[in-house]
Design a protein around this motif. Structure first.
Motif, PDB file in Angstrom:
ATOM      1  N   VAL A   1       6.672  -0.837   1.129  1.00 16.81           N
ATOM      2  CA  VAL A   1       6.138   0.499   1.355  1.00 16.81           C
ATOM      3  C   VAL A   1       5.384   1.004  -0.008  1.00 16.81           C
ATOM      4  O   VAL A   1       6.125   1.082  -0.782  1.00 16.81           O
ATOM      5  CB  VAL A   1       7.171   1.488   2.053  1.00 16.81           C
ATOM      6  CG1 VAL A   1       6.211   2.826   2.032  1.00 16.81           C
ATOM      7  CG2 VAL A   1       7.593   1.000   3.315  1.00 16.81           C
TER       8      VAL A   1
ATOM      9  N   VAL B   1       2.395   0.234   4.411  1.00 13.58           N
ATOM     10  CA  VAL B   1       3.044  -1.018   4.497  1.00 13.58           C
ATOM     11  C   VAL B   1       2.039  -1.896   3.754  1.00 13.58           C
ATOM     12  O   VAL B   1       0.981  -2.182   4.329  1.00 13.58           O
ATOM     13  CB  VAL B   1       3.619  -1.543   5.942  1.00 13.58           C
ATOM     14  CG1 VAL B   1       4.299  -2.994   5.709  1.00 13.58           C
ATOM     15  CG2 VAL B   1       4.456  -0.591   6.751  1.00 13.58           C
TER      16      VAL B   1
ATOM     17  N   SER C   1      -0.536  -1.974   7.088  1.00 11.07           N
ATOM     18  CA  SER C   1      -0.357  -1.112   8.154  1.00 11.07           C
ATOM     19  C   SER C   1      -1.884  -0.274   8.103  1.00 11.07           C
ATOM     20  O   SER C   1      -2.349  -0.063   7.156  1.00 11.07           O
ATOM     21  CB  SER C   1       0.768  -0.291   8.060  1.00 11.07           C
ATOM     22  OG  SER C   1       0.623   0.411   6.807  1.00 11.07           O
TER      23      SER C   1
ATOM     24  N   SER D   1       7.240   3.153   7.265  1.00 12.31           N
ATOM     25  CA  SER D   1       8.441   2.538   6.681  1.00 12.31           C
ATOM     26  C   SER D   1       9.147   1.619   7.140  1.00 12.31           C
ATOM     27  O   SER D   1       8.776   0.863   8.454  1.00 12.31           O
ATOM     28  CB  SER D   1       9.052   3.987   6.569  1.00 12.31           C
ATOM     29  OG  SER D   1       9.777   4.384   7.860  1.00 12.31           O
TER      30      SER D   1
ATOM     31  N   PRO E   1       9.725  -1.928   6.681  1.00 13.70           N
ATOM     32  CA  PRO E   1       8.866  -3.108   7.115  1.00 13.70           C
ATOM     33  C   PRO E   1       9.941  -4.299   7.380  1.00 13.70           C
ATOM     34  O   PRO E   1      11.074  -4.259   6.593  1.00 13.70           O
ATOM     35  CB  PRO E   1       8.147  -3.497   6.011  1.00 13.70           C
ATOM     36  CG  PRO E   1       8.686  -2.888   4.868  1.00 13.70           C
ATOM     37  CD  PRO E   1       9.294  -1.507   5.391  1.00 13.70           C
TER      38      PRO E   1
ATOM     39  N   TYR F   1       7.281  -2.189  11.789  1.00  6.56           N
ATOM     40  CA  TYR F   1       7.637  -1.255  10.884  1.00  6.56           C
ATOM     41  C   TYR F   1       7.640   0.011  11.654  1.00  6.56           C
ATOM     42  O   TYR F   1       7.374   0.103  13.042  1.00  6.56           O
ATOM     43  CB  TYR F   1       6.547  -0.826   9.756  1.00  6.56           C
ATOM     44  CG  TYR F   1       4.981  -0.796  10.485  1.00  6.56           C
ATOM     45  CD1 TYR F   1       4.744   0.807  10.399  1.00  6.56           C
ATOM     46  CD2 TYR F   1       4.350  -1.703  10.716  1.00  6.56           C
ATOM     47  CE1 TYR F   1       3.476   1.139  10.737  1.00  6.56           C
ATOM     48  CE2 TYR F   1       3.155  -1.401  11.340  1.00  6.56           C
ATOM     49  CZ  TYR F   1       2.763  -0.050  11.355  1.00  6.56           C
ATOM     50  OH  TYR F   1       1.232   0.332  11.629  1.00  6.56           O
ATOM     51  N   THR F   2       8.213   1.144  11.248  1.00  3.36           N
ATOM     52  CA  THR F   2       8.428   2.310  11.978  1.00  3.36           C
ATOM     53  C   THR F   2       7.206   3.452  11.288  1.00  3.36           C
ATOM     54  O   THR F   2       6.763   3.492  10.064  1.00  3.36           O
ATOM     55  CB  THR F   2       9.823   2.973  11.381  1.00  3.36           C
ATOM     56  OG1 THR F   2      10.975   2.280  11.866  1.00  3.36           O
ATOM     57  CG2 THR F   2      10.097   4.264  12.256  1.00  3.36           C
TER      58      THR F   2
ATOM     59  N   THR G   1       8.030   1.934  16.930  1.00  2.39           N
ATOM     60  CA  THR G   1       8.036   0.612  16.174  1.00  2.39           C
ATOM     61  C   THR G   1       6.690   0.046  16.561  1.00  2.39           C
ATOM     62  O   THR G   1       6.336   0.169  17.623  1.00  2.39           O
ATOM     63  CB  THR G   1       9.347  -0.314  16.801  1.00  2.39           C
ATOM     64  OG1 THR G   1      10.479   0.391  16.614  1.00  2.39           O
ATOM     65  CG2 THR G   1       9.083  -1.387  16.123  1.00  2.39           C
TER      66      THR G   1
END
Length: 158
Positions: A78, A83, A97, A102, A104, A115-116, A126
């Protein structure tokens, strides 16, 4: 030589052979573990530790959550809350991303990342993306958001 003595010697020799095999196996595992690089973040910088040497890979202090690819050739991390991916030597740093995110994580093939990020509900969701950059992230969860377009955001560079 009696049968009991022969059995005892055979068992002792078999035990020593088994112990040597276990020690060799453990040594091989330890050698493999020593050869596998590890990545970590400290004070906003990403580092790689390999063969007893530690190298700083990022020049700024806005990096966290590095994750080593399954083949140990790339690192997802990150950077400024987006990402990114880079090569194990720190070259080729690029954003993958299309939104802030966050945590990854690599898929088993090492070709895609999850990733979130904020989902259509406003809660964490997700997402999945490729590792080349420029792809639109695919929504994986929550289920209510899978059939909807991901929330539109700008492609954040920097």
């Amino acid at each position: 030589m009696t049968t009991n003595t022969t059995i005892k010697r055979t068992l002792v020799l078999a035990g020593l052979t088994a112990a040597a095999g276990i020690a060799a196996l453990a040594g091989g595992t330890a050698a493999q573990a020593a050869a596998t690089p590890s990545v970590y973040a400290s004070h906003g910088a990403v580092y790689v530790k390999q063969a007893g040497h530690t190298t700083r890979l990022t020049s700024d202090d806005v990096n966290k959550q590095p994750a080593l690819s399954p083949d140990a050739t790339q690192i997802a991390y990150v950077h400024n809350d987006t990402v990114w991916v880079m090569n194990l030597d720190g070259s080729g740093q690029h954003q993958v991303s299309d939104r802030t995110g966050s945590a990854p994580a690599w898929d088993a093939s090492g070709v895609r990342l999850t990733y979130t990020a904020t989902s259509c509900t406003g809660a964490p969701g997700t997402f999945r993306t490729g590792t080349n950059g420029g792809d639109t992230s695919e929504v994986l969860a929550p289920t209510a958001c899978v059939s909807q377009d991901a929330p539109q955001v700008g492609y954040i560079m920097g």
